[in-house]
Design an enzyme around this catalytic site. Sequence first.
Site, PDB file in Angstrom:
ATOM      1  N   TYR A   1       0.802  -1.303  -0.140  1.00  0.00           N
ATOM      2  CA  TYR A   1      -0.365  -0.039  -0.193  1.00  0.00           C
ATOM      3  C   TYR A   1       0.731   1.302  -0.244  1.00  0.00           C
ATOM      4  CZ  TYR A   1      -0.356   0.143   5.287  1.00  0.00           C
ATOM      5  OH  TYR A   1       0.003  -1.067   6.339  1.00  0.00           O
ATOM      6  N   GLU A   2       0.231   2.281  -0.477  1.00  0.00           N
ATOM      7  CA  GLU A   2       0.983   3.538  -0.072  1.00  0.00           C
ATOM      8  C   GLU A   2       1.778   3.710  -1.290  1.00  0.00           C
ATOM      9  OE1 GLU A   2      -0.429   6.019   1.624  1.00  0.00           O
ATOM     10  OE2 GLU A   2       0.135   7.288   0.330  1.00  0.00           O
ATOM     11  N   GLY A   3       1.538   3.274  -2.349  1.00  0.00           N
ATOM     12  CA  GLY A   3       1.946   2.659  -3.996  1.00  0.00           C
ATOM     13  C   GLY A   3       3.175   1.612  -3.554  1.00  0.00           C
TER      14      GLY A   3
END
Lengths: 597, 597
Positions: free
Chosen positions: A445-447
């Site tokens: 997550y978060e890229g």
Amino acid sequence: MYKAPVEEIAFTLNHVAGLADALEIGRFGDLSADLVEAILEEAGRFAGNEMAPLGEIGDKQGACLTDGKVKTPDGWPELYRHWREGGWNGLTAPEAYGGQNLPHMLNVAALEMWNSASMAFALAPTLTMGAIEALVAHGSDALKEKYLAKLVSGEWTGTMNLTEPHAGSDLGVLKTRAERSDDGTYRIFGQKIFITWGEHDAADNIIHLVLARLPDAPAGTRGISLFLVPKFLVGDDGSLEARNDVFCHSIEHKLGIHGSPTCTMIYGDGKYSPGNEEDKGAIGWLIGEENKGLACMFTMMNNARLAVGMQGVAIAEAATQKAVAFAKERTQGKAPGWSGEGMSPIIDHPDIARTLITMKALTQGARAICYACAHATDMSHHAEGDEARHWTERAALLTPIAKSFATDAGVDVASLGIQVHGGMGFIEETGAARYLRDARIAPIYEGTNGIQAIDLVTRKLPLSSGDQVRGFIGELKEIADKISASNNTAFGETGDRLRAAIAALETATGWLLDTQAAGRTADALAGATPYQRLFGLVLTGCYLAKGALVAVDNGGPEKRVALCRFMAENLLAETSALKDRVVSGAASLQAARSILA
Amino acid sequence: MYKAPVEEIAFTLNHVAGLADALEIGRFGDLSADLVEAILEEAGRFAGNEMAPLGEIGDKQGACLTDGKVKTPDGWPELYRHWREGGWNGLTAPEAYGGQNLPHMLNVAALEMWNSASMAFALAPTLTMGAIEALVAHGSDALKEKYLAKLVSGEWTGTMNLTEPHAGSDLGVLKTRAERSDDGTYRIFGQKIFITWGEHDAADNIIHLVLARLPDAPAGTRGISLFLVPKFLVGDDGSLEARNDVFCHSIEHKLGIHGSPTCTMIYGDGKYSPGNEEDKGAIGWLIGEENKGLACMFTMMNNARLAVGMQGVAIAEAATQKAVAFAKERTQGKAPGWSGEGMSPIIDHPDIARTLITMKALTQGARAICYACAHATDMSHHAEGDEARHWTERAALLTPIAKSFATDAGVDVASLGIQVHGGMGFIEETGAARYLRDARIAPIYEGTNGIQAIDLVTRKLPLSSGDQVRGFIGELKEIADKISASNNTAFGETGDRLRAAIAALETATGWLLDTQAAGRTADALAGATPYQRLFGLVLTGCYLAKGALVAVDNGGPEKRVALCRFMAENLLAETSALKDRVVSGAASLQAARSILA
């Protein structure tokens, strides 16, 4: 049970990441080293004594959804209240809204401790901090006035609503729509998935930050706007009014972070609408300008990614502590040279020792990289002109490395921790498996870490035409030279090994810049992930060396020297292989694509 | 859903591991290539169509213990009956007891398919096969007569009872005790943990093989005996009689393999004893000689370890299939060179392609190593004199590499598979996370991979004074030379890369032999795990090359060439770093031990 490594955290902040020097010259106003220490001590106490026991309970119970309401694990609402009353939520927030305006470095260090104690729990404030940051940077005065104080105090929590089923890494295709209302507000309609702490019972109100598209918006990422959508509407006096038309439809059944509710949120389907057709939709307020929503998100992206990196550091630290304690206690077989009665503690077996020291090296390296990234952010906020630009670039360069290296380290170290426990590691009650389950989301997550690598290679290396990264590499060489110049035999081959690793980084960096300049993007991207890891390993080696030099200067223990030497002589050789993959791996990757057809 | 890669399995068996040549010269009697193919096809059909769907259900439901009885997941007893009625349990067992006496290679290939479909389910027959092997090799005629036919048919299952709470890797300290009875049987008392399928509802009887210590036994591993302890006593006519005094006290709550009951078994505490004091204890029959129990276990250890290696191969295969399918379906962003409408399938992004091809290379390499190990075992059974000794040594050398490399590949590939799925990978319903949860036990049980490395370095390298390993390295060089001699540009740098990797293996091997000869055991053991991985990578490169050469000769597709080139140019560079760790990592490890104090 987890015990916060306050001394190690303070040492890394001060002597590796640069806090001591910054304090010395008064860069952070009247913040003193004593106050820093006191804050870290208290955070460590809270994390170890109060949060960690509830972290275990949270993993077992998980969050539950009943009739649209999410119940967090037993004791979590009280833990959250206790935590926010300690003022931890507003460490870096503006004083005007009740925050303490402290450097990010301190918050990042505290985040490490919260996440070691319970990553699932720490996600709630992590998201709130992101919402605060977006509001401070882009919110209107009216929005700030109404929402910030309660978010800073933590009485209300915040969320980030980006993902939709078809729009994950690529937000340009999101479909949630926003319609303008006559009163200047907006009506939001759509479905968002993977919304962390989207609904829960630990705060009175939840402030959703939602990406949506206006009817006349341009296609793609330039047509996305950011809206504030409270769960309960807020009166001018700050009182909670009617329920807004947003609710949690379902929560996910996940591999880890069980205590953190991962929600599917439905906006504007009429469940809470007042009934008349015109008033349908969740009521939202624009943050920033129309169609500039993604730019608003970008301002907080560095900090959010670093916060996820800290989850990796945190899990690696906790998993290492647990494995070391087990390996000292558990006896089995006889290690070479063992002369005691009965069986050896397994920590005496070379393979176990190698594993544990590898875990320590990766953990401390990941921590140093993340703290250095936070330091760069702090410096960028406390400098001007070229200096500010330099530090902004440094933070930008370090962010993808910090996020990816630390989260990979979290997974790898947690997995090694299970291995050290043997059969007990596979039993959930032992607690080692939970670290792997929790850690596994952080590289995603978060890229995803693959996207971090694309960001690093295509956007960060070219900063200042490559001067930023070249300058950084120059600084690393100075550390290697200092090791060699120290003539301290305890460093073994560390100086030479560091120089070779830095040379590999330099070669790979030059190749990537040239290859992109020649327009061969696919070739550059083929090696992006190996390059990102190469950079992280070199930084780990250099930061451990930097700390070891300080320790030697202070007549400190040899442990830092020994760890840095282990890193150099055991783990840095991989950098040569990674460099090789970057500069000569693309052709065979292209040729092998037929395999996937 | 998993689809058995029957063609790939057959190719690897025949052309990489050596089955085709062995069939050609009639080494396995009248076994024909056609029959082999038919068996593989049918196993693949059963695994994919019948077992895989129940594998998912088994993960969700798990095994449950109520009132001393274990309920396996819905449909599993029927699945097991159906499976054993297909004759799969006795593929390699003696014909005299209803088996088919087929080569181990076939059973290993079938095990791969069962484990891909459901590792938790496949554990039941895996343990039974081990019990059969021990009985065949060491059981008295009376024991064979009474138990073997039902075990071979699978009507009864078998277990292995080794571990106790304080005795895991080190069996010398086990405490379960056996007392001689006047009638020639024994009475067993004690507690065993981690007993796979120790109790369940899928078979009429369970035959426990139990390690225990006689009252007058010597201390340590030379005082351990092996006993057969049936759950239900068996009459001379084969009928089931009274319940023996053994029961399942509890089952473990584990990270993965939820459908497989992992039992704590209690022997002789009186729960099922007839009441009079003299008759207390679970009734057991000696297998082999008193105090030679560990030797009996050793005869089946190679096959058991290889069977665990197959679990790694199996999970890697299933995880790769799932990730490839997802990456073809899922669209997100635009890959370099993408000219289609809308978003690219993520498989077109270089980083995703690199990940998937890496997964394929590791999977196929692990498969080839395991099959080659099975081939060596088969050859040792079908040869005599020096040739038999050669193949016995080859199997012994390959076993720790097969077990460790394949199980590490299982974990690594499953973890990469989650990453390819992005956020969906973390959601349990997707199924990618289950592979990581299941895979994580395989590097631990049946001897941790660290213990495999100790075995490889201290016992296997010295076989025939090092001639076995040196001869093997010579064979690998021939493969590399053939690649170079082929002058096929599609191989890229494969020949040179292979030669460099083999040279690294040769250097590290020589160093380890010399270092042990000099009595520096701790130094040798410090690099045992890196060496083991080095060996596995070199074998992967060479076996992929061997297959590619056959494919080229047959005018086959370029895919094998492309995969082998990717392996050589992208993954083999690590071998140099690993060699470096072996030959120069020990000093810094020794120095760094102070860190752990």
